[in-house]
Scaffold this motif. Structure first.
Motif, PDB file in Angstrom:
ATOM      1  N   UNK A  49       0.804  -0.820   0.429  1.00 25.39           N
ATOM      2  CA  UNK A  49      -0.237   0.011   0.093  1.00 25.39           C
ATOM      3  C   UNK A  49       0.757   0.775   0.137  1.00 25.39           C
ATOM      4  N   UNK A  50       2.167   0.780  -0.110  1.00 27.72           N
ATOM      5  CA  UNK A  50       2.869   2.399  -0.255  1.00 27.72           C
ATOM      6  C   UNK A  50       3.472   2.888  -1.042  1.00 27.72           C
ATOM      7  N   UNK A  51       3.209   1.569  -2.237  1.00 28.02           N
ATOM      8  CA  UNK A  51       3.756   2.115  -3.574  1.00 28.02           C
ATOM      9  C   UNK A  51       3.334   2.553  -4.421  1.00 28.02           C
ATOM     10  N   UNK A 211      -1.946  13.157  -0.728  1.00 27.70           N
ATOM     11  CA  UNK A 211       0.554  12.485  -1.089  1.00 27.70           C
ATOM     12  C   UNK A 211       1.045  13.653  -2.197  1.00 27.70           C
ATOM     13  N   UNK A 212       0.248  13.571  -3.762  1.00 25.93           N
ATOM     14  CA  UNK A 212       1.270  14.980  -4.453  1.00 25.93           C
ATOM     15  C   UNK A 212       1.534  16.936  -3.315  1.00 25.93           C
ATOM     16  N   UNK A 213       0.672  16.790  -2.538  1.00 26.51           N
ATOM     17  CA  UNK A 213       1.324  18.196  -1.593  1.00 26.51           C
ATOM     18  C   UNK A 213       2.415  17.714  -0.978  1.00 26.51           C
ATOM     19  N   UNK A 214       2.756  16.849  -0.626  1.00 27.57           N
ATOM     20  CA  UNK A 214       4.037  16.063   0.654  1.00 27.57           C
ATOM     21  C   UNK A 214       4.947  16.494  -0.779  1.00 27.57           C
ATOM     22  N   UNK A 266       4.910   7.518   6.683  1.00 26.36           N
ATOM     23  CA  UNK A 266       5.322   6.083   6.446  1.00 26.36           C
ATOM     24  C   UNK A 266       6.317   7.006   4.675  1.00 26.36           C
ATOM     25  N   UNK A 267       5.551   7.549   3.551  1.00 29.93           N
ATOM     26  CA  UNK A 267       5.725   7.156   2.270  1.00 29.93           C
ATOM     27  C   UNK A 267       6.383   9.368   3.015  1.00 29.93           C
ATOM     28  N   UNK A 271      10.016   9.203   1.655  1.00 29.17           N
ATOM     29  CA  UNK A 271      10.771   9.485   0.196  1.00 29.17           C
ATOM     30  C   UNK A 271      12.305  10.822   0.770  1.00 29.17           C
ATOM     31  N   UNK A 272      11.683  11.097   2.268  1.00 27.68           N
ATOM     32  CA  UNK A 272      12.719  11.906   2.832  1.00 27.68           C
ATOM     33  C   UNK A 272      14.493  11.084   2.356  1.00 27.68           C
TER      34      UNK A 272
END
Length: 351
Positions: A49-51, A211-214, A266-267, A271-272
């Protein structure tokens, strides 16, 4: 990608995207189904589900690094990307349309209703299952363009995205939280009507936007976090995410498994961490990037072959079904990638 960052700083992201593509395949063809419940759940409804959220973050990161140059925002870059996403969405929706028809007929829907239901799904969710990512990404970027044109404060947009994610969460893994609302028939019927219209909260408004905003956040701000700190935060987030996923399914609250609270940190920290890992440039990373996209798009063709040819699917155990789908998807993706070097029109399938 839509513009690349400093040399070497994004190569590990390409590796992660390839791994994410393999994880997406496991959602649709679970390799441990009927073998081990805990391992299968941990892979399919936790790790995998992270994908797609990672895809949202990485694509937004590269896109907005390119769109913001010297402090100025170039909307044409985002508009061109939206057009590309929607073009790819239409092409793959047409490719998968016969399978959508077959599945709707198997569900007992008459042929005359197919186009109406298909059109509704095409607009609000997806023309075919996994293609929802393209629909959601297109919607999220269009929404952001409108927000930027209206000069709405980023903090308000972030709060709105978080609120939408929390609402979507209640229709998915935290469904048990809103089940008591069944005692209010009018409200429950209204909520059911909305759900019937949008099909699922797995879309650009409820999931994709946050997630786009992240990704935009990482593109606009140089996040300075030491590798050790990022990794520790990542493992802490994963522990919370795992506890949440297994607890919610054990107490019977989970209805769908795309959205979790723990998925967001987690995501973010994954990414960081990825940005902190510098790998020397090499041609393989561009190939991995292309293969990741193509595997995502083509893998359900192989999965449909398994479903439509019972003798083939029945002869293979779950692990071999996964290997068949992944390996055939990788082979087909590689063929398309190589062939597109000479037949440029094939690039419309992924670029």
């Amino acid at each position: 990608g839509s513009g690349r960052a400093a040399a070497g700083s994004c190569n590990f992201i390409d590796i992660l995207k390839f791994i994410c593509a393999a994880l997406v395949v496991s959602i649709h063809v679970p390799p441990f189904s009927g073998v081990n419940w805990i391992v299968n759940f941990g892979l399919v409804n936790f790790a995998a589900r992270i994908a797609v959220p990672f895809f949202f973050v990485s694509s937004a990161y590269f896109l907005f690094r390119k769109a913001f140059t010297e402090g100025a925002f170039d909307s044409s870059v985002v508009i061109a990307y939206i057009k590309r996403i929607l073009r790819i969405y239409v092409i793959w929706s047409l490719i998968y349309m016969p399978f959508s028809y077959i599945h709707m007929r198997e569900a007992g829907l008459s042929a005359k209703w197919f186009l109406a239901i298909y059109a509704k799904n095409f607009i609000f969710s997806s023309g075919y299952g996994h293609l929802w990512y393209l629909n959601a990404a297109g919607f999220a970027y269009i929404f952001l363009l409108i927000v930027l044109s209206l000069k709405i404060r980023p903090a308000f947009v972030a709060c709105f995205a978080c609120a939408m994610y929390l609402i979507g969460l209640c229709t998915q893994s935290w469904f048990g939280l809103i089940e008591p609302l069944r005692r209010f028939p009018l409200l429950w019927d209204f909520l059911r009507s909305v759900k019937m219209l949008i099909s699922t909260a797995r879309n650009g408004l409820f999931e994709g936007l946050l997630f786009v905003l992240i990704g935009v956040f990482f593109a606009r701000r140089e996040v300075k976090m030491k590798m050790k700190t990022a990794v520790l935060c990542l493992f802490g987030s994963l522990a919370f995410f795992a506890a949440e996923a297994f607890t919610l399914t054990r107490i019977g609250w989970a209805k769908e498994y795309d959205m979790y609270l723990g998925l967001v940190p987690t995501v973010f920290f994954l990414f960081c961490t990825a940005l902190n890992i510098k790998l020397p440039d090499a041609p393989v990373y561009k190939k991995l990037r292309t293969l990741s996209s193509l595997i995502y798009f083509v893998h359900m063709l192989a999965a449909e072959c398994l479903m439509l040819i019972p003798s083939l699917g029945g002869a293979l155990s779950a692990p071999f079904q996964y290997l068949f789908v992944f390996c055939s998807s990788l082979l087909l993706s590689y063929i398309i990638m190589r062939a597109s070097g000479r037949a440029a029109w094939l690039k419309c399938l992924y670029k």
